[in-house]
Structure formats: C-alpha cells, structure tokens
Write an enzyme that holds these catalytic residues in place. Structure first.
Site, PDB file in Angstrom:
ATOM      1  N   ARG A   1     -15.116  -5.555   1.120  1.00  0.00           N
ATOM      2  CA  ARG A   1     -14.252  -5.320   2.276  1.00  0.00           C
ATOM      3  C   ARG A   1     -13.560  -3.958   2.138  1.00  0.00           C
ATOM      4  O   ARG A   1     -12.975  -3.644   1.110  1.00  0.00           O
ATOM      5  CB  ARG A   1     -13.198  -6.416   2.370  1.00  0.00           C
ATOM      6  N   VAL A   2     -13.622  -3.171   3.179  1.00  0.00           N
ATOM      7  CA  VAL A   2     -12.895  -1.901   3.191  1.00  0.00           C
ATOM      8  C   VAL A   2     -11.948  -1.937   4.380  1.00  0.00           C
ATOM      9  O   VAL A   2     -12.343  -2.327   5.485  1.00  0.00           O
ATOM     10  CB  VAL A   2     -13.863  -0.700   3.311  1.00  0.00           C
ATOM     11  N   GLY A   3     -10.702  -1.563   4.147  1.00  0.00           N
ATOM     12  CA  GLY A   3      -9.704  -1.559   5.223  1.00  0.00           C
ATOM     13  C   GLY A   3      -9.636  -0.200   5.905  1.00  0.00           C
ATOM     14  O   GLY A   3     -10.555   0.621   5.820  1.00  0.00           O
ATOM     15  N   ASP A   4      -8.501   0.036   6.561  1.00  0.00           N
ATOM     16  CA  ASP A   4      -8.316   1.297   7.301  1.00  0.00           C
ATOM     17  C   ASP A   4      -8.018   2.491   6.398  1.00  0.00           C
ATOM     18  O   ASP A   4      -8.252   3.639   6.786  1.00  0.00           O
ATOM     19  CB  ASP A   4      -7.116   1.139   8.238  1.00  0.00           C
TER      20      ASP A   4
ATOM     21  N   THR B   1       0.875  -1.187   0.000  1.00  0.00           N
ATOM     22  CA  THR B   1       0.000   0.000   0.000  1.00  0.00           C
ATOM     23  C   THR B   1       0.905   1.228   0.000  1.00  0.00           C
ATOM     24  O   THR B   1       2.067   1.135   0.379  1.00  0.00           O
ATOM     25  CB  THR B   1      -0.869  -0.060   1.286  1.00  0.00           C
TER      26      THR B   1
ATOM     27  N   THR C   1      -0.086   1.877   7.549  1.00  0.00           N
ATOM     28  CA  THR C   1      -0.138   0.771   6.592  1.00  0.00           C
ATOM     29  C   THR C   1       0.024  -0.531   7.367  1.00  0.00           C
ATOM     30  O   THR C   1       0.650  -0.560   8.425  1.00  0.00           O
ATOM     31  CB  THR C   1       0.945   0.899   5.505  1.00  0.00           C
ATOM     32  N   GLY C   2      -0.561  -1.605   6.851  1.00  0.00           N
ATOM     33  CA  GLY C   2      -0.498  -2.877   7.568  1.00  0.00           C
ATOM     34  C   GLY C   2      -1.859  -3.539   7.503  1.00  0.00           C
ATOM     35  O   GLY C   2      -2.616  -3.325   6.555  1.00  0.00           O
TER      36      GLY C   2
ATOM     37  N   GLY D   1      -5.418  -3.733   7.907  1.00  0.00           N
ATOM     38  CA  GLY D   1      -6.459  -2.731   8.097  1.00  0.00           C
ATOM     39  C   GLY D   1      -7.383  -3.034   9.262  1.00  0.00           C
ATOM     40  O   GLY D   1      -7.809  -2.149  10.000  1.00  0.00           O
TER      41      GLY D   1
HETATM   42  N1  ASP Z   1      -3.927  -1.243   5.332  1.00  0.00           N
HETATM   43  C1  ASP Z   1      -4.283  -1.780   4.045  1.00  0.00           C
HETATM   44  C2  ASP Z   1      -5.635  -2.457   4.154  1.00  0.00           C
HETATM   45  O1  ASP Z   1      -5.862  -3.163   5.098  1.00  0.00           O
HETATM   46  C3  ASP Z   1      -3.282  -2.762   3.525  1.00  0.00           C
HETATM   47  C4  ASP Z   1      -1.845  -2.303   3.590  1.00  0.00           C
HETATM   48  O2  ASP Z   1      -1.520  -1.314   4.232  1.00  0.00           O
HETATM   49  O3  ASP Z   1      -1.004  -2.970   2.980  1.00  0.00           O
HETATM   50  O4  ASP Z   1      -6.418  -2.327   3.244  1.00  0.00           O
END
Ligand code: ASP
Length: 282
Positions: free
Chosen positions: A182-185, A154, A204-205, A207
């Site tokens: 699905r929606v992440g952070d 990301t 990032t990481g 979500g």
């Molecule tokens: N945080 C992002 C999500 O969960 C993924 C990522 O940061 O690699 O959509």
C-alpha cells in the site's frame, strides 16, 4: 526572508502526548530554521527538519513508522524543489534509516523521480546510505498499534530561503496494518506535496482521500484568485465532497504561512525572523 513550517501529523492525538510532540516539532522547526539562517537552501532546511522527526520514535516516519499487516515497516517519502520543479520520491522502503534523505538523493543523484521497494534500496546501497535492521524502526507504541485502524504522526516541512526558493519534504510509515504494497499520498507529487516558485504545501491525513483530490497542488490553482490562507482553507473544504480527512501546511513566496485541517488536531510548528522562537501547537 526566511520561513519554515513543519507538521507532526493530523488526527486524534492523545492529550498527554501533546506537549512532548509539540516540543519535538519545535525542535525540528528550529533545526530547519538554523539551516536557513546559516545560508543553507530551503531543500537543506526541510531535510534537516524532517530528519529530526524521522529519528524520533514518537512520529510515524523513519524510526517509529507504523507496521504493515506483516509486521514490517514500509516507508514513503517525497521532496520537491519549487525553484526547479525537481522532485524525488521513494515508496515501500524497509530498512533505509532516513527515507527523506533517500528521496533527496533520488532527486539529485538518479536519473529518475521515483524509486520503489527493492529498487529504491539497491540505489540507497549504491550511494552508501545508512541502513538499519527492523528492530531499529520498531517501538513499543507501534507494536501496540499493530492491527489498529488509525492515521497520524506523519511528518513534513515547507521552507523559504534567502534566495526566495521554496522546498517541501514529507516522510511517513503510512497507516498501521496496511496491506503490503500500500502506498499513500505522501510520496505522490501533487497529492502529498507540491512546490513551485510561488508556494509550497505538504498534506497529512488519510492518504486515500488526499490522493483523490490531489490536495497539495490544489492550493496553487486557488492561489490564482485568492490569498494563501483562503486557498488552504478552500482545499481543506474540498475534502467534504468525499468526506475526506486531512491537514495541510503551506507557505508562499511573500512569506505568508498557513495551515488548516478538518481532523481533530494537527501538530505544527513554524518560525520567521521576527519571532524569538518557534511557535508550535495543535
Ligand atoms: N497520509 C499518510 C498516508 O496515508 C498518513 C498520515 O498523514 O498520517 O500514508
């Protein structure tokens, strides 16, 4: 004072891919810094930087976004202007070339803060944005990663401009093989990004972990009693409570830059006026 920091995702990055990825992060950083140097705003700078990474097939944003369980891309992005607290976000967009640019237009040209799916795309059409077919977003790599469980790649950026204004932006394809919808952070204010007149941060990481802790805005609470680096360190430490995995990039109005993560690695690049070129690494 001009500052920018970008990230290219946190996770377990294959060692042979590190040099090229660091190089692209530096290019994105340098595009953002050039914008700042030419007198553009921190909002312009973060968009310029993130677009370089969205356009590059090796990163999970724009072209190269991970595929969902149906083999489609569903992209999320967010942006925030710390000086006005204006924000824009989009989620589950499938064919807009630059989701970060769309988020910026949601912030500047719509009456809303957050548009999703078909509605976001209809808005993009109304304002004449560039669309691409699914084929444009697919890469050999993302097709191979289909059905794999992982996260990473990301992209995001935080910048401080000459007027002392801080802006943040983030863009992602989410996680591979995610459930449709699905929606992440990343497009969630406070979780994937936050900026005000004293700091800006992008996460990032995983979500699902980041949003449970509202990770990015946490830095602001800690900043009331500690410096930026300690605040970012503490926010990452807070992930332990839920065994969460993430990284953060941040800067403050004094020009301090900080980044920390509890994943195996996180790609980053940053630039200040006193440096000859962007510093990048993992
Ligand atoms: N945080 C992002 C999500 O969960 C993924 C990522 O940061 O690699 O959509």
């Amino acid at each position: 004072m001009l500052r920018i920091i970008v990230h290219g995702g946190a996770g377990d990055i294959k060692s042979e891919e590190v040099p090229i990825r660091v190089d692209v992060c530096k290019k994105a950083c340098s595009a953002g810094f050039s914008a700042l140097k030419s007198g553009k705003s921190s909002i312009d700078a973060v968009v310029e930087a993130v677009k370089v990474l969205e356009d590059h097939p090796l990163f999970n944003a724009g072209r190269g976004s991970y595929l969902n369980e149906e083999g489609n891309v569903e992209m999320d992005a967010g942006i925030m202007d710390g000086s006005t607290l204006n924000m824009g976000a989009v989620s589950a967009v499938t064919c807009v070339k630059s989701p970060v640019e769309l988020a910026r237009f949601v912030m500047g040209k719509s009456e809303h803060n957050f548009l999703t799916g078909k509605g976001a795309e209809a808005f993009a059409k109304e304002i004449g944005m560039q669309f691409e077919p699914l084929q444009y977003f697919l890469t050999e790599r993302t097709v191979k990663l289909y059905r794999k469980t992982q996260f990473g790649d990301t992209v995001g950026a935080v910048a401080l401009d000459e007027a002392g204004k801080i802006a943040v932006a983030v863009s992602t394809g989410g996680v591979p093989f995610k459930h449709v919808g699905r929606v992440g952070d990343s497009p969630l204010i406070g979780s994937g990004f936050y900026a005000n007149d004293s700091f800006g941060a992008v996460a990032t990481g995983i979500g699902e972990d980041i949003m449970r802790l509202v990770l990015s805005v946490r830095i602001g609470f800690y900043l009331e009693r500690m410096d930026l680096d300690k605040a970012v360190t503490q926010a990452i430490k807070d992930l332990d409570v839920i065994n969460g995995k993430a990284g953060l990039i941040a800067l403050d109005k004094m020009g301090n830059i900080s980044f920390h993560y509890n994943t195996k690695g996180m790609l980053y690049a940053y630039m200040r006026e006193d440096l000859r070129e962007c510093v990048g690494g993992i």
